[in-house]
Design a protein around this motif. Structure first.
Motif, mmCIF file in Angstrom:
data_model
loop_
_atom_site.group_PDB
_atom_site.id
_atom_site.type_symbol
_atom_site.label_atom_id
_atom_site.label_comp_id
_atom_site.label_asym_id
_atom_site.label_seq_id
_atom_site.Cartn_x
_atom_site.Cartn_y
_atom_site.Cartn_z
ATOM 1 N N GLU A 30 0.998 -1.085 0.123
ATOM 2 C CA GLU A 30 0.023 -0.019 0.059
ATOM 3 C C GLU A 30 0.863 1.222 0.230
ATOM 4 O OE1 GLU A 30 -2.265 3.290 0.184
ATOM 5 O OE2 GLU A 30 -0.856 2.919 1.997
ATOM 6 N N TYR A 31 0.778 2.229 -0.957
ATOM 7 C CA TYR A 31 1.641 3.328 -1.080
ATOM 8 C C TYR A 31 0.930 4.805 -0.979
ATOM 9 C CZ TYR A 31 4.156 -0.819 -3.221
ATOM 10 O OH TYR A 31 4.753 -1.895 -3.280
ATOM 11 N N VAL A 32 -0.461 4.722 -1.300
ATOM 12 C CA VAL A 32 -0.842 6.140 -1.399
ATOM 13 C C VAL A 32 -1.370 6.462 0.007
ATOM 14 C CG1 VAL A 32 -2.583 7.608 -2.383
ATOM 15 C CG2 VAL A 32 -1.346 5.787 -3.821
ATOM 16 N N LEU A 33 -2.146 5.955 0.712
ATOM 17 C CA LEU A 33 -2.793 6.261 1.911
ATOM 18 C C LEU A 33 -1.594 6.281 2.999
ATOM 19 C CD1 LEU A 33 -6.203 3.985 2.063
ATOM 20 C CD2 LEU A 33 -5.849 6.357 1.308
ATOM 21 N N SER A 34 -0.658 5.361 2.983
ATOM 22 C CA SER A 34 0.215 5.235 4.047
ATOM 23 C C SER A 34 1.108 6.500 3.864
ATOM 24 C CB SER A 34 1.226 4.083 4.029
ATOM 25 O OG SER A 34 1.624 3.791 2.550
ATOM 26 N N LYS A 35 1.387 6.839 2.519
ATOM 27 C CA LYS A 35 2.163 8.133 2.238
ATOM 28 C C LYS A 35 1.576 9.484 3.025
ATOM 29 C CE LYS A 35 5.861 10.414 0.198
ATOM 30 N NZ LYS A 35 7.312 9.817 0.350
ATOM 31 N N GLN A 36 0.397 9.530 2.830
ATOM 32 C CA GLN A 36 -0.517 10.540 3.415
ATOM 33 C C GLN A 36 -0.574 10.695 4.909
ATOM 34 O OE1 GLN A 36 -1.086 12.377 0.296
ATOM 35 N NE2 GLN A 36 -2.689 13.163 1.542
ATOM 36 N N LEU A 37 -0.392 9.406 5.399
ATOM 37 C CA LEU A 37 -0.304 9.225 6.909
ATOM 38 C C LEU A 37 1.035 9.642 7.584
ATOM 39 C CD1 LEU A 37 -1.535 8.595 9.706
ATOM 40 C CD2 LEU A 37 -0.713 6.392 9.249
ATOM 41 N N LEU A 38 2.119 9.344 6.726
ATOM 42 C CA LEU A 38 3.543 9.609 6.902
ATOM 43 C C LEU A 38 3.719 11.081 7.172
ATOM 44 C CD1 LEU A 38 6.191 8.315 7.356
ATOM 45 C CD2 LEU A 38 6.669 8.846 4.855
ATOM 46 N N ARG A 39 2.794 11.908 6.089
ATOM 47 C CA ARG A 39 3.297 13.179 6.131
ATOM 48 C C ARG A 39 2.537 14.039 7.091
ATOM 49 N NH1 ARG A 39 2.386 13.865 -0.421
ATOM 50 N NH2 ARG A 39 4.404 13.210 -0.945
ATOM 51 N N SER A 40 1.256 13.641 7.268
ATOM 52 C CA SER A 40 0.545 14.202 8.507
ATOM 53 C C SER A 40 0.947 13.747 9.760
ATOM 54 C CB SER A 40 -0.877 13.936 8.396
ATOM 55 O OG SER A 40 -1.274 12.600 8.452
ATOM 56 N N GLY A 41 1.536 12.522 9.934
ATOM 57 C CA GLY A 41 1.748 12.022 11.422
ATOM 58 C C GLY A 41 3.055 12.364 11.712
ATOM 59 N N THR A 42 4.064 12.858 10.986
ATOM 60 C CA THR A 42 5.252 13.246 11.173
ATOM 61 C C THR A 42 5.262 14.799 11.312
ATOM 62 O OG1 THR A 42 5.936 13.188 8.910
ATOM 63 C CG2 THR A 42 6.881 11.252 10.231
ATOM 64 N N SER A 43 4.480 15.326 10.574
ATOM 65 C CA SER A 43 4.170 17.007 10.911
ATOM 66 C C SER A 43 3.941 17.230 12.247
ATOM 67 C CB SER A 43 3.179 17.394 9.739
ATOM 68 O OG SER A 43 3.882 17.296 8.384
ATOM 69 N N ILE A 44 3.162 16.352 12.747
ATOM 70 C CA ILE A 44 2.732 16.927 14.495
ATOM 71 C C ILE A 44 3.915 17.353 15.129
ATOM 72 C CG2 ILE A 44 1.437 16.334 16.470
ATOM 73 C CD1 ILE A 44 -0.071 13.947 14.414
ATOM 74 N N GLY A 45 4.889 16.424 15.296
ATOM 75 C CA GLY A 45 5.996 16.784 16.066
ATOM 76 C C GLY A 45 7.049 17.822 15.566
ATOM 77 N N ALA A 46 6.877 17.924 14.133
ATOM 78 C CA ALA A 46 7.726 18.941 13.621
ATOM 79 C C ALA A 46 7.293 20.177 14.064
ATOM 80 C CB ALA A 46 7.769 18.814 12.035
ATOM 81 N N MET A 47 5.880 20.538 13.839
ATOM 82 C CA MET A 47 5.350 21.626 14.120
ATOM 83 C C MET A 47 5.318 21.937 15.894
ATOM 84 S SD MET A 47 4.535 23.109 11.593
ATOM 85 C CE MET A 47 3.962 24.568 12.380
ATOM 86 N N VAL A 48 5.261 21.006 16.639
ATOM 87 C CA VAL A 48 5.638 21.113 17.999
ATOM 88 C C VAL A 48 6.980 21.524 18.236
ATOM 89 C CG1 VAL A 48 5.823 19.727 20.185
ATOM 90 C CG2 VAL A 48 3.787 19.348 19.079
ATOM 91 N N ARG A 49 7.870 20.773 17.729
ATOM 92 C CA ARG A 49 9.384 21.455 17.883
ATOM 93 C C ARG A 49 9.370 22.759 17.564
ATOM 94 N NH1 ARG A 49 13.646 17.346 18.143
ATOM 95 N NH2 ARG A 49 12.617 15.897 19.437
ATOM 96 N N GLU A 50 8.898 23.225 16.267
ATOM 97 C CA GLU A 50 8.846 24.647 15.696
ATOM 98 C C GLU A 50 8.289 25.533 16.505
ATOM 99 O OE1 GLU A 50 7.570 26.744 11.593
ATOM 100 O OE2 GLU A 50 7.952 24.599 11.562
ATOM 101 N N SER A 51 7.229 25.145 17.289
ATOM 102 C CA SER A 51 6.562 25.936 18.253
ATOM 103 C C SER A 51 7.556 26.455 19.639
ATOM 104 C CB SER A 51 5.384 25.276 18.867
ATOM 105 O OG SER A 51 5.597 24.341 19.679
ATOM 106 N N GLU A 52 8.552 25.650 19.821
ATOM 107 C CA GLU A 52 9.580 25.974 21.033
ATOM 108 C C GLU A 52 10.206 27.097 20.479
ATOM 109 O OE1 GLU A 52 10.757 21.776 22.830
ATOM 110 O OE2 GLU A 52 11.658 22.092 20.942
ATOM 111 N N GLN A 53 10.453 27.380 19.399
ATOM 112 C CA GLN A 53 10.907 28.813 18.793
ATOM 113 C C GLN A 53 10.124 29.863 18.389
ATOM 114 O OE1 GLN A 53 14.471 28.642 19.463
ATOM 115 N NE2 GLN A 53 14.273 26.767 20.496
ATOM 116 N N ALA A 54 9.020 29.747 18.662
ATOM 117 C CA ALA A 54 8.080 30.782 18.397
ATOM 118 C C ALA A 54 8.373 32.267 18.739
ATOM 119 C CB ALA A 54 6.704 30.487 18.895
ATOM 120 N N GLU A 55 8.072 32.976 17.932
ATOM 121 C CA GLU A 55 8.326 34.384 17.981
ATOM 122 C C GLU A 55 7.715 35.071 19.127
ATOM 123 O OE1 GLU A 55 8.583 36.197 14.342
ATOM 124 O OE2 GLU A 55 9.900 34.555 13.432
#
Length: 120
Positions: A30-55
């Protein structure tokens, strides 16, 4: 210094999503749905990390709101993977439990921060 719960939980979830992506690609082909989940599921932590340096506090809220949107999207892809029989009930319930918890924590942080802004 105390542990940053949302930071650790979002990272753990991202790691689980990466491993699920590998499993779905290799074992289920399975390649399509899992890729969508990969993008959104890893973005959560990336945005949390980015929030640590919020202006500012507003920027902090904005970044966590994006993380919350990504969590909601991840919930959607998990549901779709489960309903289309790519995930069994055990896999689904475990990941669903994690994403619900992450969403609740994000909502709580956003609400608390908004309340703090309102008091000034």
């Amino acid at each position: 210094m105390s542990e940053n719960i949302i930071k650790s939980k979002s990272f753990s979830f991202a790691l689980r999503v990466v491993k699920l992506y590998q499993f779905l690609n290799q074992d289920k082909k399975e390649y399509v749905l899992s890729k969508q989940l990969l993008r959104s599921g890893t973005s959560i932590g990336a945005m949390v990390r980015e929030s640590e340096q919020a202006e500012s506090r507003l920027d902090f809220i904005h970044k966590l709101a994006i993380a919350q949107k990504e969590a909601n999207e991840s919930d959607y892809w998990l549901e779709l993977l489960y309903q289309s029989d790519y995930l069994n009930v055990t896999q689904f319930q475990s990941l669903k439990s994690d994403i619900i918890e992450i969403n609740k924590i994000l909502a709580s942080i956003i609400i608390t921060t908004k309340q703090k802004i309102g008091k000034k």
